[in-house]
Write a protein that holds these residues in place. Structure first.
Motif, mmCIF file in Angstrom:
data_model
loop_
_atom_site.group_PDB
_atom_site.id
_atom_site.type_symbol
_atom_site.label_atom_id
_atom_site.label_comp_id
_atom_site.label_asym_id
_atom_site.label_seq_id
_atom_site.Cartn_x
_atom_site.Cartn_y
_atom_site.Cartn_z
ATOM 1 N N ILE A 75 0.856 -1.190 0.000
ATOM 2 C CA ILE A 75 0.000 0.000 0.000
ATOM 3 C C ILE A 75 0.889 1.236 0.000
ATOM 4 N N SER A 76 0.618 2.166 -0.908
ATOM 5 C CA SER A 76 1.451 3.366 -0.984
ATOM 6 C C SER A 76 1.336 4.187 0.292
ATOM 7 N N SER A 77 2.509 4.574 0.839
ATOM 8 C CA SER A 77 2.483 5.421 2.042
ATOM 9 C C SER A 77 3.031 6.808 1.697
ATOM 10 N N LEU A 78 3.010 7.133 0.402
ATOM 11 C CA LEU A 78 3.551 8.417 -0.051
ATOM 12 C C LEU A 78 2.491 9.507 0.120
ATOM 13 N N ASN A 79 2.431 10.057 1.321
ATOM 14 C CA ASN A 79 1.417 11.084 1.586
ATOM 15 C C ASN A 79 2.071 12.422 1.836
ATOM 16 N N GLU A 80 1.411 13.478 1.360
ATOM 17 C CA GLU A 80 1.941 14.817 1.583
ATOM 18 C C GLU A 80 1.414 15.340 2.911
ATOM 19 N N MET A 81 2.326 15.796 3.759
ATOM 20 C CA MET A 81 1.919 16.396 5.040
ATOM 21 C C MET A 81 2.713 17.665 5.242
ATOM 22 N N ASP A 82 2.013 18.789 5.502
ATOM 23 C CA ASP A 82 2.693 20.083 5.726
ATOM 24 C C ASP A 82 3.745 20.346 4.648
ATOM 25 N N ASN A 83 3.339 20.178 3.395
ATOM 26 C CA ASN A 83 4.242 20.468 2.268
ATOM 27 C C ASN A 83 5.457 19.565 2.175
ATOM 28 N N ARG A 84 5.466 18.439 2.911
ATOM 29 C CA ARG A 84 6.556 17.477 2.680
ATOM 30 C C ARG A 84 5.972 16.072 2.599
ATOM 31 N N TYR A 85 6.668 15.217 1.864
ATOM 32 C CA TYR A 85 6.198 13.841 1.700
ATOM 33 C C TYR A 85 6.894 12.956 2.717
ATOM 34 N N GLU A 86 6.107 12.224 3.477
ATOM 35 C CA GLU A 86 6.701 11.319 4.467
ATOM 36 C C GLU A 86 7.437 10.210 3.724
ATOM 37 N N GLY A 87 8.649 9.930 4.203
ATOM 38 C CA GLY A 87 9.391 8.811 3.595
ATOM 39 C C GLY A 87 10.131 9.173 2.331
ATOM 40 N N LEU A 88 10.181 10.474 1.969
ATOM 41 C CA LEU A 88 10.927 10.848 0.766
ATOM 42 C C LEU A 88 12.236 11.507 1.162
ATOM 43 N N GLU A 89 13.347 10.966 0.666
ATOM 44 C CA GLU A 89 14.669 11.540 0.958
ATOM 45 C C GLU A 89 15.251 12.101 -0.342
ATOM 46 N N VAL A 90 15.842 13.280 -0.248
ATOM 47 C CA VAL A 90 16.505 13.886 -1.411
ATOM 48 C C VAL A 90 17.975 13.471 -1.363
ATOM 49 N N ILE A 91 18.403 12.716 -2.365
ATOM 50 C CA ILE A 91 19.803 12.285 -2.410
ATOM 51 C C ILE A 91 20.633 13.351 -3.129
#
Length: 359
Positions: free
Chosen positions: A53-69
């Motif tokens: 199940i996708s957990s890619l949710n936007e919260m307060d203008n940031r996506y939980e679980g997303l890291e910028v490499i």
């Protein structure tokens, strides 16, 4: 001396307001574009296999679980559910990794992930990733963005190339809250007053993630038990530690300098190295007053010198797992080249703060 410090802080703030903020805005725009595509692919995956199940949710203008490499490279962590029937084992035999073993007496059939459990009772990170890779490949062919997205071949990781410009790795993971790994049990160091008992309690409650990805420390020596192992990751804990004072600003300047001047052949340095060194600098300067805006120049200088030292020794220990070397597998020539470049950069900034206008 104070005048020189103030001048450096003035130019660093100007750099932050102009270059770092522009970098952040550009990356935020890219993230929105990339996440539209990734969400669409993951929706398609979920239709075929409801356990992912996708957990890619936007919260307060940031996506939980997303890291910028880097500005063109991202990692999306896909949180899986129900890990309950497994014991978490990190006995130090695989630096940076742990295994999930069926609890004694628990039946395989009680697990949501029954077909990924090995004969010895381990939940195999590699098997889950392999299944996920197949599902993503099928989803890419069906999703509405199929013209602009394709799978990156020749890797066991799940990587998408979007519009031939961006690469996004999607990593299945378990969130582990309320427990703390034995391999990080030495933290916090007893003789250092930072981060203070309340923050330590928050960080440990935040826990860590177990990622299904190729592990640094195992490159080239995969045995089956090792390829079943999960990689420990502490992204949320690290973010929480770096709150307050000029820590985030300092990290933002370091990332911007890296993107513009230290994106070198052999990829010796990434954003995570910078984040790690900020944590070490917090230990060296444990008082909040050390992170006052007026100290920004000193902190940045300290981190750049530490970075040069790590590059010259060819070793950068992970902050929570010091047995894990973040430079493992990096070509020596690339690390030497990065040390020279970082030294030039540090000298330029220190001797002529105005040069930041051109950096």
């Amino acid at each position: 001396m104070i005048a020189a410090q103030a001048k450096l802080v003035y130019h660093l703030n100007k750099y932050y307001n102009e270059k770092c903020q522009a970098r952040k805005a550009a990356i935020a725009k890219t993230i929105r574009e990339v996440c539209k595509v990734v969400s669409d692919v993951l929706k398609e995956v979920e239709v075929q296999e409801p356990r992912f199940i996708s957990s890619l949710n936007e919260m307060d203008n940031r996506y939980e679980g997303l890291e910028v490499i880097s500005p063109t490279e991202f990692e999306v962590v896909l949180y899986l559910n129900q890990m309950g029937v497994f014991n978490f084992v990190d006995d130090g035999s695989l630096p940076g990794c742990a295994v999930l073993k069926l609890s004694d007496g628990r039946k395989r059939s009680m697990s949501l992930w029954v077909e990924f459990i090995t004969a010895s009772g381990y939940l195999s990170a590699r098997k889950i990733r392999s299944r996920f890779q197949t599902l993503v490949a099928q989803a890419v062919d069906k999703c509405s963005y199929r013209d602009v997205v394709k799978m990156v071949a020749d890797t066991s990781e799940v990587k998408l190339r979007i519009r031939d410009r961006y690469v996004v790795q999607i990593t299945p993971a378990f969130k582990c809250t309320g427990i703390w790994p034995r391999s990080a049990a030495h933290w916090p160091l007893p003789h250092i007053p930072w981060p203070g008992p309340n923050r330590v309690a928050e960080v440990k409650a935040e826990g860590f993630n177990l990622l299904s990805k190729e592990c640094y420390s195992l490159t080239g020596k995969q045995s089956s038990a090792e390829s079943d192992a999960w990689v420990l990751q502490f992204a949320e804990a690290e973010n929480r530690l770096q709150m307050g004072g000029c820590r985030k600003k300092c990290l933002s300047i370091l990332k911007t300098l890296r993107d513009r001047h230290l994106e070198l052949p052999g990829q010796p340095l990434n954003n995570y190295h910078m984040k790690t060194l900020v944590s070490y600098e917090c230990e060296k300067h444990p008082r909040e007053s050390d992170w006052d805006e007026s100290c920004l120049g000193d902190r940045l200088n300290g981190i750049l010198l530490q970075l040069i030292s790590c590059l010259q020794c060819r070793r950068c220990p992970h902050y929570f797992l010091p047995n894990l070397d973040l430079f493992q597998g990096k070509p020596h020539s690339a690390l030497e080249n990065a040390a020279k470049q970082t030294w030039r950069l540090a000298r330029e900034i220190l001797t002529n703060p105005k040069s930041l206008e051109k950096l």
